[in-house]
Scaffold this active site. Structure first.
Site, short mmCIF file in Angstrom:
data_model
loop_
_atom_site.label_atom_id
_atom_site.label_comp_id
_atom_site.label_asym_id
_atom_site.label_seq_id
_atom_site.Cartn_x
_atom_site.Cartn_y
_atom_site.Cartn_z
N ASP A 305 3.25 12.94 0.03
CA ASP A 305 2.21 11.90 -0.07
C ASP A 305 0.82 12.45 0.24
O ASP A 305 0.69 13.53 0.83
CB ASP A 305 2.56 10.77 0.91
CG ASP A 305 1.70 9.52 0.71
OD1 ASP A 305 1.12 9.36 -0.38
OD2 ASP A 305 1.61 8.70 1.65
N GLU A 308 -3.68 14.16 -3.02
CA GLU A 308 -4.76 14.26 -4.03
C GLU A 308 -5.76 15.35 -3.63
O GLU A 308 -6.31 15.98 -4.53
CB GLU A 308 -5.46 12.90 -4.18
CG GLU A 308 -4.57 11.82 -4.79
CD GLU A 308 -3.48 11.33 -3.85
OE1 GLU A 308 -3.67 11.42 -2.62
OE2 GLU A 308 -2.44 10.87 -4.34
N ASP A 418 0.53 3.73 -5.29
CA ASP A 418 0.47 2.42 -4.62
C ASP A 418 0.09 1.34 -5.62
O ASP A 418 -1.05 1.26 -6.06
CB ASP A 418 -0.59 2.45 -3.51
CG ASP A 418 -0.16 3.31 -2.33
OD1 ASP A 418 1.02 3.73 -2.28
OD2 ASP A 418 -1.01 3.56 -1.46
O1 MIG Z 1 -2.56 5.53 3.33
O2 MIG Z 1 2.64 6.53 4.48
O3 MIG Z 1 1.39 5.86 -1.28
O4 MIG Z 1 3.83 4.92 -0.33
O5 MIG Z 1 3.91 4.01 2.31
C1 MIG Z 1 -1.27 5.10 3.04
C2 MIG Z 1 2.14 5.26 4.26
C3 MIG Z 1 -0.30 6.23 3.16
C4 MIG Z 1 0.53 5.93 0.92
C5 MIG Z 1 1.74 5.98 0.07
C6 MIG Z 1 2.69 4.89 0.47
C7 MIG Z 1 3.07 5.06 1.92
C8 MIG Z 1 1.81 5.05 2.79
N1 MIG Z 1 0.88 6.08 2.33
#
Ligand code: MIG
Length: 661
Positions: A305, A308, A418
């Site tokens: 996650d 980017e 998201d």
């Molecule tokens: O700023 O880890 O896309 O699936 O649950 C949010 C918390 C951070 C973004 C991910 C999402 C995840 C969430 N993350």
């Protein structure tokens, strides 16, 4: 045929795996301004397919898109950038061809936005490679492109099961409860996801000992029930003395640098972090090996996650902002000051300027991040994939990433980022699927039920009726939103039935997935790819062909008890109210209004085709291919691809069997 045109000094992105000699002739189709701009005159009926994970329709005409991997949990029609950048398009019409703009920085695709009849594609700098692909038709162009960029990632078989996820599962008991409740409600389940709360203060490759005192035992207990735990890994590494990942990274210069040569500081969930420099092979190797901390505890899958990378703020900008705010608020704040104030605060997150403030070390040369921005997420997943091949060479590991670029499909899947519990996001996900498949991303799917905002039971049921066809099938929601585990709804049995149907379909879905991966084809296609002469098929934006046998046409509007469906040929409608209760009806080519009750699944089988359909099981480990029946037109044959579900050299374990009805 693929032709390659080089402009300036392109940064090697790693997208292509096949080397092709550069063409000396003039770039066809486009007019280049030799400053990174390319224009194409669009004819009235031209369709532009592609751009992977982008917003809007299957036909991309009529908007301006920006390739800049971006964390935007609030995306809608107006958005220009999402989590991945996939600069591959097919123009279909007056002239039909594919074009891939291999460029690691920011690019714009103005597809009839500024001027309806003009497509203008612009790279920030004139340093890129343009590949032009011509072929028999769209499918052939896709196949050639996919051969250029390499074989798609194949996940383990269990990854085709249903997964339950939520940002907010805080401890071992929460996880055990999810498993128990699914079992009690008779809902099959193959995986439970661990979001950032399993970590100690959001530090990668750590486990919070208070909330998860024995992750190894938990993983083993779950596995006994056929459930895999899938932890999240974030891109940013917390700055904290005594934390090995932080200390090693600093010592070995594995983090991105600021202009002064120090380690760049951003802030994400752990607070202040450094970003691993995934463009350095040694840093990739180092970070990848850390996954073994979790594989040693029995973990067999991960999701990557924030890669980017997302940056909530940087210290410099924060302190400038605070100073400015102090000035703004020192007097009586007028309306203009007020808007400047709110704008500055909102502008801290994902600020474009911050991506100019750090550097990658590429063979000793410092490269500004913004010039290679779109490669970051892909190289994070590459780091994990390559290391895990060494750590667990005997089996596939599940991987999917949020951010990606073309080429990332070789290392893992992606989820569609998201989304929201909005009806429009069912359609949005569906419209991304064929474009993602064009770019090689076969293992993908959306956060079922919606990530942000509060879901409703009807939205969930309709979403399931779409998502149960996608390879990645995961219910995921954000902390603070309404709970959406299926057992929390009134009509649990309707939801459970949808999951059972998914399990009955897995032999077919997995088989079509393998075919698409091994033959460089698409699993989800726009209707027009199979019915090129059909003008109505070309306009169909809310139905997809799935594999070679099915067409899906989900309901995605609230309170609708049916929808219009266009059949490009005679098809068999399948109406399921339960996995073992279905009706069939043969419908002629043309437009139909089809009733679909909230607890029914409707899909279509193409003329003279049939699909295998199994019996639901508690998890994928119990799926029995010997009990398949065939649904569809009589006297049709289906070629079933299957394998052992874990081998890292899938072609060695592929079995092909002909099934007939
Ligand atoms: O700023 O880890 O896309 O699936 O649950 C949010 C918390 C951070 C973004 C991910 C999402 C995840 C969430 N993350």
């Amino acid at each position: 045929m693929i032709k390659k045109y080089i402009y300036g000094e392109p940064f090697p992105t790693g997208a292509a795996v096949k080397s092709i000699a550069a063409s000396e002739d003039k770039l066809p189709f486009f007019e280049s301004d030799n400053k990174g701009g390319f224009s194409y005159a669009l004819s009235e009926n031209d369709i532009v397919y592609g751009l992977g994970e982008q917003i809007r329709g299957i036909n991309k005409r009529g908007w301006q898109y920006v390739s800049w991997n971006y964390d935007n949990p609030n995306h809608h029609e107006d958005t220009r950038s999402l989590y991945g950048s996939h600069n591959f398009i097919i123009v279909s019409g007056q002239q039909t061809f594919g074009a891939f703009f291999d460029y690691a920085g920011k690019m714009e695709f103005d597809i009839g936005y500024t001027k309806r009849s003009e497509m203008r594609i612009t790279a920030d700098k004139n340093d890129l490679i343009v590949y032009i692909i011509t072929g028999e038709n769209e499918k052939d162009i896709v196949k050639q492109f996919r051969q250029l960029i390499g074989r798609s990632y194949i996940p383990p078989f269990w990854a085709f099961g249903y997964g339950q996820s939520r940002w907010g599962y805080k401890n071992e008991q929460d996880i055990r409860t999810v498993a128990e409740q699914h079992k009690a409600a008779g809902i099959p389940l193959d995986s439970i996801y661990l979001d950032i709360d399993y970590m100690e203060r959001y530090k990668d490759f750590t486990v919070d000992k208070e909330r998860f005192p024995d992750l190894e035992k938990l993983a083993a207990d779950m596995k006994e029930q056929g459930i895999h735990l899938v932890p999240i890994i974030d891109a940013g590494v917390k700055i904290e003395d005594g934390y090995d990942v932080y200390e090693e990274g600093v010592r070995e210069n594995y983090f991105c640098k600021n202009a002064e040569g120090g380690d760049f500081v951003g802030a994400v969930w752990p607070g202040r972090v450094h970003f691993p420099d995934f463009l350095q092979p040694e840093a990739r190797k180092w970070f990848g090996e850390k996954y073994s901390v979790l594989t040693k505890l029995g973990i067999e899958g991960f999701w990557n996650d924030m890669n980017e990378p997302a940056i909530f703020y940087t210290e410099d900008r924060l302190s400038d902002t605070c100073a400015e705010i102090e000035k703004l608020t020192s007097g009586n704040m007028g309306i203009n000051e007020y808007f400047r104030f709110t704008g500055m605060v909102a502008g801290l997150n994902g600020n474009m300027g911050d991506y100019d403030k750090f550097y990658h070390n590429v063979d000793g040369k410092m490269i500004k991040h913004s010039e290679v921005h779109n490669l970051y997420g892909m190289n994070m997943t590459r780091s994990a994939f390559e290391a895990l091949k060494e750590i667990c060479p005997e089996k596939r590991t599940l991987f999917f990433s949020r951010s990606s670029y073309i080429g990332a499909h070789r290392y893992g899947g992606i989820w569609q980022g998201d989304n929201k519990s909005w009806w429009s996001h069912i359609l949005q996900s569906m419209q991304q699927l064929p474009a993602l498949n064009m770019a090689g991303f076969l293992f993908t799917g959306s956060d079922t039920g919606g990530f942000g905002c509060d879901t409703t039971e009807d939205l969930m049921l309709r979403w399931l009726q779409y998502s149960l066809f996608t390879p990645l099938f995961r219910n995921h929601s954000a902390d603070g939103t309404r709970f959406q585990e299926l057992y929390r709804f009134d009509n649990v049995s309707a939801a459970a039935e949808m999951i059972k149907i998914r399990y009955s379909l897995i032999p077919y879905l997995y088989s079509e997935f393998l075919k698409a991966a091994l033959n460089d084809e698409m699993m989800f296609k726009p209707l027009a790819f199979e019915f090129p002469g059909d003008d109505m098929a070309k306009q169909t934006e809310d139905q997809l062909l799935l594999g070679n046998e099915l067409m899906i046409a989900p309901v995605y509007k609230q309170n609708a008890l049916g929808r219009y469906v266009y059949l490009p040929e005679e098809m068999m409608l399948i109406r399921m109210s339960a996995w073992d209760k279905y009706e069939t009806q043969i419908l002629p080519k043309g437009h139909h209004y089809v009733d679909v009750k909230l607890d029914e699944l409707v899909f279509f089988i193409r003329s003279n085709k049939a699909i295998p359909f199994g019996k639901p099981t508690a998890n994928t480990g119990e799926i029995d291919l010997s009990s398949l029946e065939m649904i569809g037109f009589p006297n049709s044959t289906y070629l079933l691809y299957s394998d052992n579900g874990y081998s890292t050299e899938p072609e060695e374990s592929i079995k092909i069997s002909a099934l007939s009805k």
